[in-house]
Design an enzyme around this catalytic site. Structure first.
Site, PDB file in Angstrom:
ATOM      1  N   ARG A 239     -20.169   3.697 -49.195  1.00 35.23           N
ATOM      2  CA  ARG A 239     -21.251   4.236 -48.843  1.00 35.23           C
ATOM      3  C   ARG A 239     -21.870   4.234 -50.145  1.00 35.23           C
ATOM      4  O   ARG A 239     -23.249   4.086 -50.324  1.00 35.23           O
ATOM      5  CB  ARG A 239     -20.783   6.006 -48.996  1.00 35.23           C
TER       6      ARG A 239
ATOM      7  N   GLU B 174     -23.671   0.609 -50.097  1.00 31.42           N
ATOM      8  CA  GLU B 174     -25.167   1.013 -48.750  1.00 31.42           C
ATOM      9  C   GLU B 174     -25.730   1.556 -49.449  1.00 31.42           C
ATOM     10  O   GLU B 174     -27.148   0.990 -49.533  1.00 31.42           O
ATOM     11  CB  GLU B 174     -24.870   1.857 -47.418  1.00 31.42           C
TER      12      GLU B 174
ATOM     13  N   SER C 278     -26.947  -0.544 -69.133  1.00 34.14           N
ATOM     14  CA  SER C 278     -25.571  -0.704 -69.203  1.00 34.14           C
ATOM     15  C   SER C 278     -24.729  -0.775 -68.268  1.00 34.14           C
ATOM     16  O   SER C 278     -24.517   0.828 -67.728  1.00 34.14           O
ATOM     17  CB  SER C 278     -24.968  -0.524 -71.118  1.00 34.14           C
TER      18      SER C 278
END
Lengths: 150, 150, 150, 150, 150, 150, 150, 150, 150, 150
Positions: free
Chosen positions: I88, I91, I114
């Protein structure tokens, strides 16, 4: 003793002892697809169930807490599956995936079928042209919503 | 005019004219998943159906014989689909594929679910926890048989 | 003892004992391509046949139920095969696959050659320019049909 | 005007004009699998044949020398083909490739089936269980030989 | 004992015993490139040669029939080789492959250089700018011919 | 006007005008493999040579400075080439690459064959078994040396 | 005992014994980047140096001839490196590689920086904004030259 | 007008007008590696600099705000670069990347060389064995620190 | 004893002994995400902390210096993660990555967040629609700056 | 007019007209991350909002229904992103993904963070060591539950 090693032991022990997946599922009173996928390493198995299965299959009791931990799920051996029985589902997704997406949106709006609040069922059903494999994927509809914690 | 170009025109025309996939399917009296996947380029469309759809969508009549030819099917844009609505089906295969294979073999013997003598259905079904997307994959069982032409 | 381990033992034992694939097939009265692919891990081997082969090859009897289970089939070591003898078939598919598809559709309509209700034959045939390898792929035609269980 | 562009024109023109591949092959008196694969861009087409085909399909005469040049052959759109009709041949190679290799070596010794001195045939053959697609791959056996120019 | 395991033993034994590849080739009176590639697992080694090499290298005699079987050939560790000495040949193919193809067709017509009826030679040759590696690839020309068994 | 566009124009113009690669090379008095690879986009072409070739092939004079710039070299359409004529060289590298590396090290020590200070030659040579394609790769040996600028 | 196994032993032994790479390099009086990469399996290590290092690190003396052989070099675990410290160099190549190529051609003409006649240096240098890592890649310029052995 | 289209125009215009990268850098008084990579699409170009360059190269003034936007950086055409001049840097990383990582950690502790607070320099330096390409990668050391916003 | 082997031992020992990650983090007084990722092999663990953890988990004391060395970080088992809980996040990056990039540039200018001067936090937060997982990624902004060592 | 074409127009028009993403979000009173990702093609845009944005950006009104359709979401140009600003998030997932998974399971049990019932926030926050980018991913916890439609 990793989860992968235990899965290999389960596969070998089931064949050696001659249990069906259905028998293993019945012994712990859980759905057979859930039980099979859990024994194949895809779900944590609660200790009280894991103990029963470990005894039936002759696993070391130390396997029980490992079975109870959430595993790293998923992962076919290759991104495109090669086993013909599994491949046909990938092919169905390749051919019908776009249409399924369109119709979920048409019937429900913008969102997805959950694969977490989800169940799978495999049935043998008759047809005059020969028995049919009927696989039902049943997941909660989840609408795209832009929420944040309160 | 390739099939891919016609598919792009269909997608654009459907949105511009505001047809639902269900309306297009009803107009040609075919199942909605079949019709949607055919319009998305996955099935040949018989000329008598193709003509109706071409007229509704304002396509050039020269598209009809191209729609009637068997297309090169399948092929997601990437081997692992990225669209979340489609991905969940890939994930379900990744997590449950092994179990589905085992249970097909346990219930039917050695063989596969056909993805050719096959249908797909998408339904919206109620549940107290929220509506559910129920996708049924229904294919003829094909047993491994070693036959040759007579 | 996994199927893969048994396959490695079979390969080693066949060379050590000096059996040809044809001799192994004859011993169990099955087609030689079927027998060879089964021994290489691609088909379940019924216990009565598995017992014979296990004894000939000196396998542990515990291998018999593992051989009898449906294996995870397929899977070349790489998506594009590297062995020259196998590669030439991939090349033939790469060069002639599109034409074969067109001609199946022209002769049979929309559908496929089954790779399940299927057999393969390898023959040595004469030609004035040198012997020829003739491989026959023979699968049932499956028409695309939109059926569902009754 | 590249060979790829001409191939696209051929595909479109054949559908628009309603020729079968068999009719095109008959017009130039060449085997139908050869003719189809050549028109799909996989073989050079000698000018005298190319002229006939270009006229039948309404191609620009300037296409003839491009058709006569040796093309860059092969290359499925993806390493693992997605079209179900083509995929079944890849699956057959994945499942039976190892066995075919073993049997070529057992029958012929160390070497390969040529994919260059080679022909393919597609036939429709009857069977009480339904018509069968019979694809014959027929290539010269080439033994591994360590030769050098004189 | 697989062929891969024997190859690892050969590599280790050669270094431990201090043989050059040339010495091993001379001992069996075969070309050095053939001998080296065979010992690296790319060719079957006839038993009479295999016995000599197995003794020189201290291999188990049971290795001899495994060495005599046709191996699964080819397969660099990665599709694009990483070792600089090997990579330069891949780079040469990447830069000059198109030109070599064009000139084979211009000089010979449509066809290929066989990699089966084939030999490779590696020579050290002088040049005022420094010694040169001269690798000669020498394969029979195979014309595309559409033949079938009689 | 990119180098890639000019390369496409060169390929088309050569076929339309019917020049052989050898004729183009002779016109500029350069080796034919160099000339062919340069015209296929793999080397910068000095303006005085580029002007001659541009005129012969009917290119826009504005192509001359683009041809004279160092191109982005290499890059087969796929990491593993699909064209059979080119593939055989990849296969040769896959089968013999390890042996070639070993023998370069045995004859020269640690280092590589340069693919920069390098030439390729393609010859047709006779053999009683049929004409042979002889490709010579000739590169300066470069020893691994740990040097730094002064 | 393969080179890979020896490399693993070196990595473990260095940590267990607490040597810095600099100390190991000093002990054999070689540049530290060379020594480190050699101990990580990327260069042959001459026996007289290998013996010193083997003794310091407690390796089996049989490792010395394996260390002295030219290894199969290169090969990050994945084509795109994942370790952040290594990835930044890949990123720099991804962002600046095109510019570096252009400027090598502008300053030197057509050719490359050798990675064989080559050295690498890693320095810690001060800056008011914080210390800087300065990595110098220093390779001989090699001009594209079309030479052949005499 | 996308950044990619403008980059193509810059490449073509530079060759047509005959500017060196050094001349373009001098015109805007910026380091030449920065200027070259920015013109190749890897950095935003402030409008006052972009206007000067657009005028020199004859670009549409509408390109200036597109050049001033932060581009999607990086991305070689393939994960492993094919151009020989660029590839050598990938090879150097493949061979020396592990050693560079070890030495950064030995000299600086746990952390990385920044590729953001970073500069690259390309120099031509003499050596009795031939001119050398010296590329300096100079980035701020960033220590792994577990900080959070206040 | 490699770091990977120690990580496997840690995973097994934690489950066997029943420690939570939070308990392990509390024992060494470090943030729980840092401690968990370090124990999973992603950070060096200072010896004084490593000793405590090794004793709690029953590791061999020889593991302590290995834990203290900077590991090769990162690397999911596949480039696209398959575990649903991890996927997830991939995604989210696939869907929102472009927007996050645009907004970092809009708020901060050209540069990056960073991942080295960085922390991660995982919180459980309430919402009337159900508890929420809130993951905070907090990294120092690094502006693109062209600096070099002094 | 596809969604991808409209996205390209939006990107170009925003730069040409000089709108910030924040201004566009404010004009339609939606969160800025949502608005940016929607304009980059990742969410359907309701017609009333789409009309406002289309007018601000000078898009053809026919774009409005295309913007209102659910797009095919996701899909970075490469599986591993190359842009440094986006890559750092992939790196964070690569380094911390395993730990985040473990801690979600420890705090919530077996399940995932939804990426659908989800929001993202990008903030600039101060720190004495420099401003920080704080990205908050906030998704509903979804427990693995085995439910089916009623």
């Amino acid at each position: 003793m990793t989860r992968e090693e235990i899965t290999q032991q389960i596969i070998a022990a089931r064949l050696a002892k001659g249990f069906t997946w259905q028998e293993l599922a019945a012994a712990v009173d859980r759905p057979v697809v859930w039980t099979t996928s859990a024994l194949l390493g895809q779900h944590p198995i609660p200790p009280e169930i894991g103990s029963v299965l470990a005894e039936m299959l002759g696993l070391d009791p130390a396997a029980v807490p490992v079975l109870a931990a959430v595993p790293v799920r998923g992962g076919l051996p290759t991104a495109v599956p090669t086993d013909p029985t599994i491949y046909r589902f990938y092919e169905a997704l390749s051919v019908y995936g776009g249409a399924i997406k369109e119709l979920i949106h048409e019937q429900f709006g913008d969102g997805i079928m959950s694969a977490i609040n989800f169940s799978v069922d495999v049935q043998k059903k008759p047809h005059r042209g020969g028995d049919r494999v009927v696989v039902t994927l049943d997941g909660k509809f989840l609408a795209y919503e832009w929420n944040r914690a309160t």
